[in-house]
Design a protein around this motif. Structure first.
Motif, PDB file in Angstrom:
ATOM      1  N   ILE A 203      19.703  14.584 -56.647  1.00 15.14           N
ATOM      2  CA  ILE A 203      18.719  13.927 -55.795  1.00 15.14           C
ATOM      3  C   ILE A 203      17.594  13.327 -56.638  1.00 15.14           C
ATOM      4  CG2 ILE A 203      17.292  15.981 -55.450  1.00 15.14           C
ATOM      5  CD1 ILE A 203      17.018  15.114 -52.489  1.00 15.14           C
ATOM      6  N   TYR A 204      16.924  12.316 -56.067  1.00 16.93           N
ATOM      7  CA  TYR A 204      15.733  11.713 -56.670  1.00 16.93           C
ATOM      8  C   TYR A 204      14.686  11.576 -55.568  1.00 16.93           C
ATOM      9  CZ  TYR A 204      12.818   8.547 -59.404  1.00 16.93           C
ATOM     10  OH  TYR A 204      11.762   7.994 -60.096  1.00 16.93           O
ATOM     11  N   PRO A 205      13.400  11.804 -55.857  1.00 18.55           N
ATOM     12  CA  PRO A 205      12.388  11.797 -54.796  1.00 18.55           C
ATOM     13  C   PRO A 205      12.020  10.405 -54.300  1.00 18.55           C
ATOM     14  CG  PRO A 205      11.335  12.220 -56.902  1.00 18.55           C
ATOM     15  CD  PRO A 205      12.824  12.225 -57.159  1.00 18.55           C
ATOM     16  N   CYS A 206      12.920   9.819 -53.543  1.00 16.15           N
ATOM     17  CA  CYS A 206      12.664   8.524 -52.918  1.00 16.15           C
ATOM     18  C   CYS A 206      13.432   8.464 -51.613  1.00 16.15           C
ATOM     19  CB  CYS A 206      13.052   7.367 -53.835  1.00 16.15           C
ATOM     20  SG  CYS A 206      14.828   7.235 -54.118  1.00 16.15           S
ATOM     21  N   TRP A 207      13.065   7.552 -50.749  1.00 19.49           N
ATOM     22  CA  TRP A 207      13.645   7.462 -49.423  1.00 19.49           C
ATOM     23  C   TRP A 207      15.047   6.876 -49.441  1.00 19.49           C
ATOM     24  CZ3 TRP A 207      13.353   9.611 -44.995  1.00 19.49           C
ATOM     25  CH2 TRP A 207      13.749   8.975 -43.806  1.00 19.49           C
ATOM     26  N   ASN A 208      15.206   5.736 -50.075  1.00 19.34           N
ATOM     27  CA  ASN A 208      16.506   5.056 -50.036  1.00 19.34           C
ATOM     28  C   ASN A 208      16.700   4.251 -51.308  1.00 19.34           C
ATOM     29  OD1 ASN A 208      18.941   4.001 -49.192  1.00 19.34           O
ATOM     30  ND2 ASN A 208      18.057   2.477 -47.829  1.00 19.34           N
ATOM     31  N   CYS A 209      16.931   4.956 -52.410  1.00 22.82           N
ATOM     32  CA  CYS A 209      17.099   4.277 -53.692  1.00 22.82           C
ATOM     33  C   CYS A 209      18.187   4.976 -54.488  1.00 22.82           C
ATOM     34  CB  CYS A 209      15.787   4.274 -54.488  1.00 22.82           C
ATOM     35  SG  CYS A 209      15.354   5.897 -55.177  1.00 22.82           S
ATOM     36  N   GLU A 210      18.578   4.340 -55.565  1.00 23.96           N
ATOM     37  CA  GLU A 210      19.501   4.947 -56.517  1.00 23.96           C
ATOM     38  C   GLU A 210      18.988   4.655 -57.914  1.00 23.96           C
ATOM     39  OE1 GLU A 210      24.255   4.843 -57.785  1.00 23.96           O
ATOM     40  OE2 GLU A 210      23.609   4.230 -55.778  1.00 23.96           O
ATOM     41  N   LEU A 211      18.721   5.707 -58.670  1.00 26.83           N
ATOM     42  CA  LEU A 211      18.211   5.572 -60.026  1.00 26.83           C
ATOM     43  C   LEU A 211      19.380   5.697 -60.990  1.00 26.83           C
ATOM     44  CD1 LEU A 211      15.633   5.378 -61.824  1.00 26.83           C
ATOM     45  CD2 LEU A 211      15.693   7.879 -61.937  1.00 26.83           C
ATOM     46  N   ASN A 212      19.693   4.609 -61.671  1.00 23.27           N
ATOM     47  CA  ASN A 212      20.847   4.582 -62.558  1.00 23.27           C
ATOM     48  C   ASN A 212      20.466   4.984 -63.980  1.00 23.27           C
ATOM     49  OD1 ASN A 212      23.003   3.573 -60.817  1.00 23.27           O
ATOM     50  ND2 ASN A 212      21.781   1.713 -60.679  1.00 23.27           N
ATOM     51  N   HIS A 213      21.196   5.961 -64.508  1.00 20.09           N
ATOM     52  CA  HIS A 213      21.102   6.333 -65.914  1.00 20.09           C
ATOM     53  C   HIS A 213      22.372   5.817 -66.597  1.00 20.09           C
ATOM     54  CE1 HIS A 213      17.647   9.038 -65.247  1.00 20.09           C
ATOM     55  NE2 HIS A 213      18.224   9.279 -64.082  1.00 20.09           N
ATOM     56  N   ASP A 214      22.474   6.018 -67.878  1.00 21.23           N
ATOM     57  CA  ASP A 214      23.637   5.499 -68.601  1.00 21.23           C
ATOM     58  C   ASP A 214      24.947   6.110 -68.100  1.00 21.23           C
ATOM     59  OD1 ASP A 214      22.086   3.866 -70.152  1.00 21.23           O
ATOM     60  OD2 ASP A 214      21.900   5.294 -71.814  1.00 21.23           O
ATOM     61  N   ALA A 215      24.931   7.426 -67.862  1.00 17.19           N
ATOM     62  CA  ALA A 215      26.180   8.112 -67.520  1.00 17.19           C
ATOM     63  C   ALA A 215      26.229   8.606 -66.081  1.00 17.19           C
ATOM     64  CB  ALA A 215      26.393   9.290 -68.475  1.00 17.19           C
ATOM     65  N   PHE A 216      25.111   8.521 -65.360  1.00 16.55           N
ATOM     66  CA  PHE A 216      25.102   9.049 -63.993  1.00 16.55           C
ATOM     67  C   PHE A 216      23.963   8.393 -63.213  1.00 16.55           C
ATOM     68  CE2 PHE A 216      22.259  11.616 -66.498  1.00 16.55           C
ATOM     69  CZ  PHE A 216      21.186  11.881 -65.663  1.00 16.55           C
ATOM     70  N   SER A 217      23.964   8.633 -61.916  1.00 17.82           N
ATOM     71  CA  SER A 217      22.911   8.126 -61.036  1.00 17.82           C
ATOM     72  C   SER A 217      22.275   9.287 -60.289  1.00 17.82           C
ATOM     73  CB  SER A 217      23.492   7.134 -60.020  1.00 17.82           C
ATOM     74  OG  SER A 217      23.977   5.976 -60.643  1.00 17.82           O
ATOM     75  N   ARG A 218      21.041   9.054 -59.824  1.00 18.29           N
ATOM     76  CA  ARG A 218      20.370   9.989 -58.931  1.00 18.29           C
ATOM     77  C   ARG A 218      20.092   9.255 -57.625  1.00 18.29           C
ATOM     78  NH1 ARG A 218      15.372  12.453 -62.031  1.00 18.29           N
ATOM     79  NH2 ARG A 218      15.296  13.785 -60.147  1.00 18.29           N
ATOM     80  N   LEU A 219      20.181   9.978 -56.529  1.00 15.97           N
ATOM     81  CA  LEU A 219      20.183   9.350 -55.217  1.00 15.97           C
ATOM     82  C   LEU A 219      18.985   9.769 -54.379  1.00 15.97           C
ATOM     83  CD1 LEU A 219      23.946   9.985 -54.351  1.00 15.97           C
ATOM     84  CD2 LEU A 219      22.955   7.947 -55.411  1.00 15.97           C
ATOM     85  N   GLY A 220      18.481   8.817 -53.588  1.00 20.81           N
ATOM     86  CA  GLY A 220      17.423   9.106 -52.640  1.00 20.81           C
ATOM     87  C   GLY A 220      17.955   9.809 -51.403  1.00 20.81           C
ATOM     88  N   VAL A 221      17.040  10.176 -50.511  1.00 23.05           N
ATOM     89  CA  VAL A 221      17.365  10.982 -49.336  1.00 23.05           C
ATOM     90  C   VAL A 221      18.439  10.340 -48.475  1.00 23.05           C
ATOM     91  CG1 VAL A 221      16.410  11.839 -47.160  1.00 23.05           C
ATOM     92  CG2 VAL A 221      15.119  12.127 -49.285  1.00 23.05           C
ATOM     93  N   LEU A 222      18.259   9.057 -48.133  1.00 24.18           N
ATOM     94  CA  LEU A 222      19.230   8.420 -47.245  1.00 24.18           C
ATOM     95  C   LEU A 222      20.574   8.203 -47.923  1.00 24.18           C
ATOM     96  CD1 LEU A 222      17.114   5.787 -45.278  1.00 24.18           C
ATOM     97  CD2 LEU A 222      17.724   8.124 -44.640  1.00 24.18           C
ATOM     98  N   ARG A 223      20.566   7.937 -49.227  1.00 20.49           N
ATOM     99  CA  ARG A 223      21.844   7.744 -49.936  1.00 20.49           C
ATOM    100  C   ARG A 223      22.674   9.036 -49.899  1.00 20.49           C
ATOM    101  NH1 ARG A 223      21.588   2.932 -53.240  1.00 20.49           N
ATOM    102  NH2 ARG A 223      19.899   1.711 -52.305  1.00 20.49           N
ATOM    103  N   ILE A 224      21.985  10.172 -50.006  1.00 20.94           N
ATOM    104  CA  ILE A 224      22.696  11.450 -49.929  1.00 20.94           C
ATOM    105  C   ILE A 224      23.187  11.709 -48.504  1.00 20.94           C
ATOM    106  CG2 ILE A 224      22.371  13.957 -50.043  1.00 20.94           C
ATOM    107  CD1 ILE A 224      20.741  13.522 -52.569  1.00 20.94           C
TER     108      ILE A 224
END
Length: 400
Positions: A203-224
């Motif tokens: 998870i990432y502390p945002c409403w509806n976003c996706e934070l992309n890293h080189d090897a993985f992503s972190r997801l906001g509340v709605l994406r999850i």
């Protein structure tokens, strides 16, 4: 040599048909985890202070019980292969720390990984599963979060079954939280292995976003939330879909925090806090300690919510509760407030999975707005305004 003989006895005595410990996570587990706020910057004083804060702030009384140490607590393995905590970070040792947490009426959780190294590069449990489970049991650990880094070539069902069997052989009931991010669809095979399984990336502390890293992503509340479609049939008492730790108090707005907490409760996801309890403002504490939202999360029926109606602006989610009660959540994903006029009698709610249904033409329910405090009944239309990035959360009981 004595420790090696103990390990050999564990391996010889291990039942190849071992089962996980029952009676754990009859409702979704509640607690705190160090990772979201502190990552690898952890030590025993932080864990003690967090346990103290959990009691002082009323979170223990609200139902939170696990204080979980995530990655990077590890020191080195000794000559016999047994793991030890980092002597600088945890100079008193894990047994002493567990005793302190237990003295507060709480339980201690710890972290490991199915691979040779953890996500933070520390020693993983691959090849040492029975040793590690025995060590955790000796320390008094109550919860094992088991991650999935550095696992190339491993079978996820096999690796998690091995740790389950190791925990059973160690003889101490420990909740097994499987953290393979949904990559191997643990919901399809994990019911008899772990007590919960992650369904998505972190998870990432945002409403509806996706934070992309080189090897993985972190997801906001709605994406999850959106990635839970089709999974509710796999959840129930003792085996839960885990949407990851909570980000309440980690930078989102108050409306977003209340919605985030409500969604996790409705979806019967574990409630594992991720904020710094030592510095928590009352505005955050009041969300996390809300007894009515927690009651939905911890409902004994153990039925996960589903979306039964979408009018294009608002989503309507229902969760059947014990004693013929219901929880209903109206979700505003958008950027503008939405006024609703909801005709209860126009919507017959039926859940094929749980065989629960409600016809508001035949039965009148009283409802209470958990966050707003208003009340009414289903004999009249529901008139309300739902703020952007927010929810209306109702608890319904039959009248009469």
């Amino acid at each position: 040599m004595k420790r090696l003989l103990i390990l050999l006895a564990l391996l010889v005595g291990a039942n190849v048909h071992a089962q996980k410990f029952d009676g754990l996570a009859a409702t979704p587990q509640m607690g705190w985890n160090s990772w979201n706020s502190f990552a690898c910057d952890i030590n025993e004083q932080l864990i003690r202070d967090t346990a103290d804060a959990m009691v002082k702030l009323g979170l223990k009384d609200a139902g939170y019980q696990y204080v979980n140490i995530d990655d990077c607590w590890h020191g080195q393995r000794d000559k016999d292969g047994f793991i030890h905590p980092d002597p600088q970070r945890f100079p008193s040792g894990m047994k002493t720390l567990a005793d302190y947490v237990h003295s507060k009426g709480l339980k201690l959780g710890i972290y490991s990984d199915a691979g040779a190294t953890t996500c933070g590069g520390k020693p993983g449990s691959r090849g040492h599963e029975y040793q590690d489970a025995k060590t955790y049991a000796d320390w008094g650990v109550d919860y094992v979060k088991y991650d999935w880094c550095d696992t190339k070539g491993l079978s996820a069902p096999g690796a998690y079954t091995t740790m389950r069997d190791a925990i059973r052989a160690a003889g101490r009931p420990m909740l097994l939280s499987m953290c393979e991010w949904g990559d191997n669809k643990a919901w399809e095979w994990g019911k008899d292995i772990g007590h919960s399984w992650r369904t998505t990336a972190d998870i990432y502390p945002c409403w509806n976003c996706e934070l992309n890293h080189d090897a993985f992503s972190r997801l906001g509340v709605l994406r999850i939330l959106d990635r839970q479609a089709g999974l509710r049939k796999y959840a129930g008492p003792g085996h839960w879909n885990d949407m990851d730790m909570l980000e309440v108090g980690m930078g989102m707005s108050g409306d977003e925090d209340r919605a985030h907490f409500s969604i996790w409760a409705m979806m019967a996801s574990p409630l594992i806090l991720g904020n710094d309890l030592r510095k928590m403002p009352e505005s955050t504490r009041s969300i996390l300690a809300n007894k009515d939202v927690i009651a939905i999360s911890q409902d004994q029926a153990g039925i996960q919510a589903w979306k039964f109606f979408d009018d294009g602006r608002l989503e309507y989610w229902a969760r059947p509760l014990a004693n013929n009660e219901w929880a209903l959540m109206v979700l505003n994903r958008g950027e503008q407030a939405v006024n609703l006029s909801y005709d209860w009698k126009a919507h017959f709610i039926s859940d094929e999975m749980s065989k629960r249904e409600v016809d508001f033409k035949k039965a009148v329910y009283g409802w209470r707005d958990i966050w707003g405090g208003k009340s009414g009944d289903t004999g009249k239309k529901l008139e309300a305004s739902v703020a952007p990035h927010s929810v209306l959360l109702l608890h319904l009981k039959t009248k009469g």
